[in-house]
Design a protein around this motif. Structure first.
Motif, short mmCIF file in Angstrom:
data_model
loop_
_atom_site.label_atom_id
_atom_site.label_comp_id
_atom_site.label_asym_id
_atom_site.label_seq_id
_atom_site.Cartn_x
_atom_site.Cartn_y
_atom_site.Cartn_z
N GLY A 20 0.65 -1.04 -0.05
CA GLY A 20 -0.14 -0.06 -0.24
C GLY A 20 1.03 1.53 0.45
O GLY A 20 1.67 1.60 0.65
N ASN A 21 0.25 2.27 -0.60
CA ASN A 21 1.15 3.23 -0.42
C ASN A 21 0.03 4.34 0.07
O ASN A 21 -1.24 4.96 -1.12
N GLU A 22 -0.02 5.27 1.02
CA GLU A 22 -0.81 6.60 1.02
C GLU A 22 -1.78 7.47 0.38
O GLU A 22 -2.35 8.49 0.05
N THR A 23 -0.03 8.26 -0.74
CA THR A 23 -0.44 9.21 -1.18
C THR A 23 -1.21 8.11 -2.57
O THR A 23 -2.43 9.20 -3.20
N ILE A 24 -1.37 6.97 -2.79
CA ILE A 24 -1.97 6.95 -4.12
C ILE A 24 -3.69 6.39 -3.70
O ILE A 24 -4.27 7.01 -3.61
N ARG A 49 -1.31 -0.01 -7.94
CA ARG A 49 -1.86 0.78 -8.83
C ARG A 49 -2.12 -0.74 -9.59
O ARG A 49 -1.85 -1.86 -9.08
N MET A 50 -3.14 -0.26 -10.51
CA MET A 50 -3.18 -1.45 -11.23
C MET A 50 -1.95 -2.94 -12.05
O MET A 50 -2.01 -3.74 -12.11
N PRO A 51 -1.24 -2.24 -13.01
CA PRO A 51 -0.14 -2.94 -12.92
C PRO A 51 0.69 -3.95 -11.69
O PRO A 51 0.80 -5.01 -12.10
N THR A 52 0.59 -3.56 -10.27
CA THR A 52 0.59 -3.96 -9.59
C THR A 52 -0.62 -5.38 -9.09
O THR A 52 0.29 -6.39 -9.04
N LEU A 53 -1.27 -4.68 -9.28
CA LEU A 53 -2.16 -5.80 -9.00
C LEU A 53 -2.79 -6.79 -10.24
O LEU A 53 -2.47 -8.38 -9.64
N ARG A 54 -1.98 -6.68 -11.38
CA ARG A 54 -2.42 -7.49 -12.42
C ARG A 54 -1.11 -8.86 -12.38
O ARG A 54 -1.15 -10.12 -12.21
N LYS A 55 0.02 -7.80 -11.68
CA LYS A 55 1.44 -8.64 -11.87
C LYS A 55 1.01 -10.15 -10.30
O LYS A 55 1.71 -11.21 -10.70
N LEU A 56 0.59 -9.70 -9.88
CA LEU A 56 0.27 -9.86 -8.37
C LEU A 56 -0.99 -11.30 -8.60
O LEU A 56 -0.70 -12.67 -8.34
N TYR A 76 -11.39 -3.64 1.56
CA TYR A 76 -10.84 -3.42 0.59
C TYR A 76 -10.70 -3.07 -1.07
O TYR A 76 -10.40 -3.80 -1.27
N HIS A 77 -10.57 -1.82 -1.69
CA HIS A 77 -10.98 -1.82 -3.41
C HIS A 77 -9.80 -2.81 -3.86
O HIS A 77 -10.29 -3.45 -4.53
N GLU A 78 -8.75 -2.62 -3.36
CA GLU A 78 -7.35 -2.70 -4.04
C GLU A 78 -8.10 -4.94 -3.85
O GLU A 78 -6.86 -5.75 -4.91
N GLU A 79 -8.40 -4.78 -2.61
CA GLU A 79 -8.19 -6.90 -2.73
C GLU A 79 -9.52 -6.82 -3.10
O GLU A 79 -9.15 -8.10 -3.71
N ARG A 80 -10.56 -6.21 -3.16
CA ARG A 80 -11.69 -6.80 -4.21
C ARG A 80 -11.20 -6.85 -5.98
O ARG A 80 -11.40 -8.15 -6.47
N MET A 81 -10.32 -6.00 -5.76
CA MET A 81 -9.52 -6.31 -7.23
C MET A 81 -9.24 -7.17 -7.85
O MET A 81 -9.45 -7.36 -8.83
N LEU A 82 -8.01 -7.54 -6.80
CA LEU A 82 -7.05 -8.49 -6.63
C LEU A 82 -7.83 -9.53 -6.74
O LEU A 82 -7.91 -10.92 -7.71
N ALA A 83 -8.98 -9.84 -6.65
CA ALA A 83 -9.74 -11.21 -6.58
C ALA A 83 -10.79 -11.17 -7.73
O ALA A 83 -10.80 -12.53 -8.36
N LEU A 84 -11.05 -10.43 -8.36
CA LEU A 84 -11.18 -9.79 -9.68
C LEU A 84 -10.86 -11.09 -10.77
O LEU A 84 -11.41 -11.50 -11.84
#
Length: 240
Positions: A20-24, A49-56, A76-84
């Protein structure tokens, strides 16, 4: 060949927390309209960011459906995105039973697919393909939902058919949703109509000539975005 990682939901969450990044995250809160009364009200962000999520997601392709669904239920939004992203991969690589399991789980969890990017990264890759050779009544059930995101799922799912020059469902859904008051539905319908026109302009124009005077301006502007300057002017001024 690298062995896919098989983490559980807790381990996935811990890994994302470290990224995570607080600024982002602060930027995402504004970008995804999370204020009171806005469409993303109350959502929380880690700042990834999305590229990081896609790589993961590529690294975690061995995660089970059960653990993926637990991850989808995160605040958390990014966890839901990763799951999808993981659900899409599980659907695409699975046999008939796996595809059905992912599709059914997806529709059972729509309350967690609650922003436009979450819908857009998944509906056209799961719902659309699954229903391709089946009765598509579920699209119309979703389109009649009081939930904004379920209606958007219905619209985005048709992209799969549009790319195969099958316009029947999007044209019917566009009529159903013609007077939808939500900006994000108007944009989605206009976008899909534009995709129809990219492949068969005559089919899009047949629909537009019947409905353009009654369409919300946002929907119309999205639908005619690729038209010539003169054509756009005629549609917007009601001169077609």
């Amino acid at each position: 060949m690298t062995t896919p990682m098989q983490l559980d939901a807790a381990a996935i969450r811990a890994r994302l927390q470290r990224l995570g990044n607080e600024t982002i995250a602060a930027h995402s809160l504004r970008f995804f309209k999370t204020g009171p009364g806005e469409y993303g009200a109350g959502d929380q962000f880690l700042g990834i960011r999305m590229p990081t999520l896609r790589k993961l997601a590529s690294e975690l392709r061995g995660v089970s459906l059960t653990e993926t669904l637990q991850t989808l239920q995160s605040p958390y939004h990014e966890e839901r995105m990763l799951a999808l992203l993981l659900l899409v991969a599980q659907f695409q690589k699975g046999g008939p039973e796996q595809k059905q399991a992912v599709y059914e789980a997806y529709l059972a969890q729509t309350r967690f697919i609650n922003n436009w990017d979450l819908v857009d990264c998944s509906a056209r890759f799961i719902v659309g393909p699954y229903l391709e050779d089946k009765d598509r009544h579920q699209l119309y059930t979703l389109a009649a939902s009081s939930d904004l995101w379920e209606r958007r799922i219905a619209v985005l799912a048709t992209y799969h058919y549009i790319t195969r020059h099958d316009f029947t469902d999007i044209l019917q859904l566009a009529e159903i949703l013609l007077q939808d008051s939500e900006d994000l539905i108007q944009k989605a319908v206009g976008w899909m109509l534009r995709e129809v026109g990219n492949r068969d302009k005559a089919s899009e124009e047949t629909f537009l000539l019947k409905h353009y005077r009654n369409m919300p301006r946002t929907m119309l502007r999205y639908a005619i975005e690729k038209f010539s300057t003169e054509e756009r002017k005629q549609y917007l001024q009601g001169l077609r």
